[in-house]
Design an enzyme around this catalytic site. Structure first.
Site, PDB file in Angstrom:
ATOM      1  N   GLY C  19       0.816  -1.201   0.000  1.00 33.23           N
ATOM      2  CA  GLY C  19       0.000   0.000   0.000  1.00 33.23           C
ATOM      3  C   GLY C  19       0.855   1.259   0.000  1.00 33.23           C
ATOM      4  O   GLY C  19       2.084   1.210  -0.081  1.00 33.23           O
ATOM      5  N   ALA C  20       0.192   2.397   0.089  1.00 35.03           N
ATOM      6  CA  ALA C  20       0.861   3.688   0.171  1.00 35.03           C
ATOM      7  C   ALA C  20       1.729   3.730   1.429  1.00 35.03           C
ATOM      8  O   ALA C  20       1.271   3.357   2.506  1.00 35.03           O
ATOM      9  CB  ALA C  20      -0.186   4.804   0.225  1.00 35.03           C
ATOM     10  N   ARG C  21       2.965   4.190   1.268  1.00 36.10           N
ATOM     11  CA  ARG C  21       3.892   4.315   2.411  1.00 36.10           C
ATOM     12  C   ARG C  21       3.949   3.035   3.251  1.00 36.10           C
ATOM     13  O   ARG C  21       3.965   3.088   4.483  1.00 36.10           O
ATOM     14  CB  ARG C  21       3.494   5.489   3.311  1.00 36.10           C
ATOM     15  CG  ARG C  21       3.524   6.816   2.632  1.00 36.10           C
ATOM     16  CD  ARG C  21       4.933   7.247   2.332  1.00 36.10           C
ATOM     17  NE  ARG C  21       4.898   8.539   1.653  1.00 36.10           N
ATOM     18  CZ  ARG C  21       5.948   9.103   1.128  1.00 36.10           C
ATOM     19  NH1 ARG C  21       7.131   8.519   1.184  1.00 36.10           N
ATOM     20  NH2 ARG C  21       5.855  10.266   0.524  1.00 36.10           N
ATOM     21  N   SER C  22       3.967   1.928   2.558  1.00 42.09           N
ATOM     22  CA  SER C  22       4.044   0.649   3.265  1.00 42.09           C
ATOM     23  C   SER C  22       5.483   0.219   3.495  1.00 42.09           C
ATOM     24  O   SER C  22       5.744  -0.781   4.165  1.00 42.09           O
ATOM     25  CB  SER C  22       3.331  -0.433   2.452  1.00 42.09           C
ATOM     26  OG  SER C  22       3.985  -0.596   1.198  1.00 42.09           O
ATOM     27  N   LYS C  24       7.321  -0.497   0.791  1.00 39.64           N
ATOM     28  CA  LYS C  24       7.600  -1.444  -0.295  1.00 39.64           C
ATOM     29  C   LYS C  24       8.838  -1.052  -1.101  1.00 39.64           C
ATOM     30  O   LYS C  24       9.632  -1.931  -1.480  1.00 39.64           O
ATOM     31  CB  LYS C  24       6.375  -1.620  -1.196  1.00 39.64           C
ATOM     32  CG  LYS C  24       5.894  -0.342  -1.867  1.00 39.64           C
ATOM     33  CD  LYS C  24       4.522  -0.564  -2.516  1.00 39.64           C
ATOM     34  CE  LYS C  24       4.068   0.709  -3.238  1.00 39.64           C
ATOM     35  NZ  LYS C  24       4.074   1.940  -2.410  1.00 39.64           N
ATOM     36  N   HIS C  59      13.169   9.537  -2.400  1.00 35.12           N
ATOM     37  CA  HIS C  59      13.631   8.188  -2.724  1.00 35.12           C
ATOM     38  C   HIS C  59      15.085   8.195  -3.203  1.00 35.12           C
ATOM     39  O   HIS C  59      15.865   7.325  -2.842  1.00 35.12           O
ATOM     40  CB  HIS C  59      12.742   7.569  -3.812  1.00 35.12           C
ATOM     41  CG  HIS C  59      11.438   7.039  -3.295  1.00 35.12           C
ATOM     42  ND1 HIS C  59      10.658   6.163  -3.995  1.00 35.12           N
ATOM     43  CD2 HIS C  59      10.794   7.265  -2.132  1.00 35.12           C
ATOM     44  CE1 HIS C  59       9.580   5.867  -3.287  1.00 35.12           C
ATOM     45  NE2 HIS C  59       9.630   6.530  -2.163  1.00 35.12           N
ATOM     46  N   ARG C  60      15.449   9.204  -4.012  1.00 36.28           N
ATOM     47  CA  ARG C  60      16.808   9.273  -4.552  1.00 36.28           C
ATOM     48  C   ARG C  60      17.830   9.474  -3.425  1.00 36.28           C
ATOM     49  O   ARG C  60      18.895   8.833  -3.406  1.00 36.28           O
ATOM     50  CB  ARG C  60      16.912  10.401  -5.581  1.00 36.28           C
ATOM     51  CG  ARG C  60      18.197  10.390  -6.383  1.00 36.28           C
ATOM     52  CD  ARG C  60      18.331  11.618  -7.278  1.00 36.28           C
ATOM     53  NE  ARG C  60      17.429  11.604  -8.411  1.00 36.28           N
ATOM     54  CZ  ARG C  60      17.802  11.252  -9.649  1.00 36.28           C
ATOM     55  NH1 ARG C  60      19.062  10.890  -9.873  1.00 36.28           N
ATOM     56  NH2 ARG C  60      16.955  11.290 -10.633  1.00 36.28           N
ATOM     57  N   ARG C  62      17.555   8.504  -0.378  1.00 33.74           N
ATOM     58  CA  ARG C  62      17.689   7.275   0.391  1.00 33.74           C
ATOM     59  C   ARG C  62      18.588   6.255  -0.313  1.00 33.74           C
ATOM     60  O   ARG C  62      19.347   5.535   0.326  1.00 33.74           O
ATOM     61  CB  ARG C  62      16.303   6.662   0.636  1.00 33.74           C
ATOM     62  CG  ARG C  62      16.346   5.433   1.540  1.00 33.74           C
ATOM     63  CD  ARG C  62      14.960   4.915   1.816  1.00 33.74           C
ATOM     64  NE  ARG C  62      14.278   4.588   0.576  1.00 33.74           N
ATOM     65  CZ  ARG C  62      12.946   4.519   0.452  1.00 33.74           C
ATOM     66  NH1 ARG C  62      12.183   4.772   1.473  1.00 33.74           N
ATOM     67  NH2 ARG C  62      12.403   4.210  -0.700  1.00 33.74           N
ATOM     68  N   GLU C  71      15.335   6.923 -16.223  1.00 25.28           N
ATOM     69  CA  GLU C  71      13.940   7.348 -16.168  1.00 25.28           C
ATOM     70  C   GLU C  71      13.223   6.974 -17.463  1.00 25.28           C
ATOM     71  O   GLU C  71      13.686   7.319 -18.552  1.00 25.28           O
ATOM     72  CB  GLU C  71      13.856   8.867 -15.938  1.00 25.28           C
ATOM     73  CG  GLU C  71      14.466   9.278 -14.602  1.00 25.28           C
ATOM     74  CD  GLU C  71      14.238  10.750 -14.276  1.00 25.28           C
ATOM     75  OE1 GLU C  71      13.575  11.443 -15.080  1.00 25.28           O
ATOM     76  OE2 GLU C  71      14.739  11.194 -13.229  1.00 25.28           O
TER      77      GLU C  71
END
Lengths: 181, 181, 181
Positions: C19-22, C24, C59-60, C62, C71
């Site tokens: 899910g969102a912000r799970s 994953k 994300h980048r 991290r 991309e």
């Protein structure tokens, strides 16, 4: 021996995730009652509208008179520090309502999440936290709902990381996601 | 020997939960076909609009001509009592549509749920019930949708409680939540 | 030995649903980094608005500088054929954004899904694909959202069918749905 010196079976921190009417609260209550000792219900709900008042009454009737009830919509970290004890087991119901209350009070979610996880690392007796999984539907239209499900997801990750046990409940049935023995 | 005297592998009651297009119906069909005996499809859908008619045609084409199809949007308990048999395996597809039909017909959900679970305890051959898990998204804006997901959650809990097996399907893959052997 | 002749632990195709912000994406990054070799990030996002740009930057940061970033919002099959290699591990993040981009470019979803699964069967090194589970909430009001969650569900089933491993992530915790050894 469980966490905090109790004779019960619960570890220090348990997170119970589930959907709407998934049976997550009943499952969490069963965990707390099965642990022995004094059961404490830490309600984050404020009975602000009729729908919520009905839910609270329904949950209270199911729990019965043995339970001590503490209502605290905002100061979760402080309240946990105060009510946890070696001879008690505390049920927090629920984290998504608390998050919603933080929004209403304009509190910073990141800071409050850090305070909560810090408090959970210091508890003197077992705590079971219930929360709604809300991130598995279609992306909501409005930005506030998107932000809420993002914040809920981050909160669940943060609590799950320090939890000893994480359970997902669907149709009243628990599925263990994490168990540190 | 399975339930009801059949030679198949299915227990008396199986609940298959899953999201939209999760492969739950195909999984349930595989369970029924693998059981041997006569496969019976108990459709709760009424082909009321083009979108639903297309889904029904798609599902029917996948099942093939061996299946007997029974359409019953409302009287699920009575129909189960009538169509279950030791030499048959019945697929109910799906409970959330039935719940939606109960709303449309202004039937009491609690009473109808009780009638369904009572009928399931009396079936003379195996039944597999499919249902949509709808409670894992953000809280819906409108009260009817909130009531629907609450009722669906309670219905799933009630059926899961008496089911011998409960399976959650995601991306076509089954995950066992309950299995009474 | 893993797929494609690498020394890593990853099989050819891994699907990570959540899910969102799970958590994953972080889980999938951990799989790719743990595999050894060159980590390649295949981003399907286009930084079209502020909210998305923020997520991409987050994300980048991290992932860190070791990662090569490619991309590609649309031509996923061709790009996978080009960037997979025995000494690399590729993370595709994410399939639901790609599906959304297909809608924007008016591409046929069934054809593109077939091209993707065909390309995945030909990759020369391991691929981990991340996707959002969006089908577990209440049925959306608008037809486009309903079509999107149906298409996402079918896409997940198609990729899961050819995947060697499928993982569902909730609260940062992985649950294995499929594992072909």
């Amino acid at each position: 021996m469980g966490a905090g010196g109790t004779a019960g079976s619960l570890p220090r921190v348990t997170l119970v995730l589930g959907g709407a009417r998934s049976g997550k609260s009943a499952h969490a209550e069963g965990l707390v009652e099965g642990n022995g000792g004094r059961p404490v219900y830490l309600a984050t709900a404020a009975a602000g509208d009729a729908e919520m008042a009905e839910r609270i009454a329904h949950h209270r009737a199911r729990r019965g008179p043995r339970w001590q009830t503490v209502e605290e919509p905002l100061e979760l970290a402080e309240t946990l520090s105060r009510v946890t004890a070696p001879d008690a087991a505390v049920l927090v119901d629920c984290l998504t309502l608390w998050l919603s209350n933080l929004y209403g009070a304009d509190r910073g979610v990141v800071d409050e999440t850090n305070r909560l996880t810090h408090a959970l690392e210091q508890v003197t007796g077992p705590v079971v936290l219930v929360s709604n999984e809300v991130g598995l539907g279609i992306v909501p239209d409005n930005a506030l709902a998107r932000r809420f499900r993002d914040d809920a997801g981050r909160l669940h990750q943060a609590v799950a990381e320090i939890a000893d046990r994480v359970v997902f409940v669907a149709a009243g049935l628990p599925l263990t996601l994490k168990s540190v023995s």
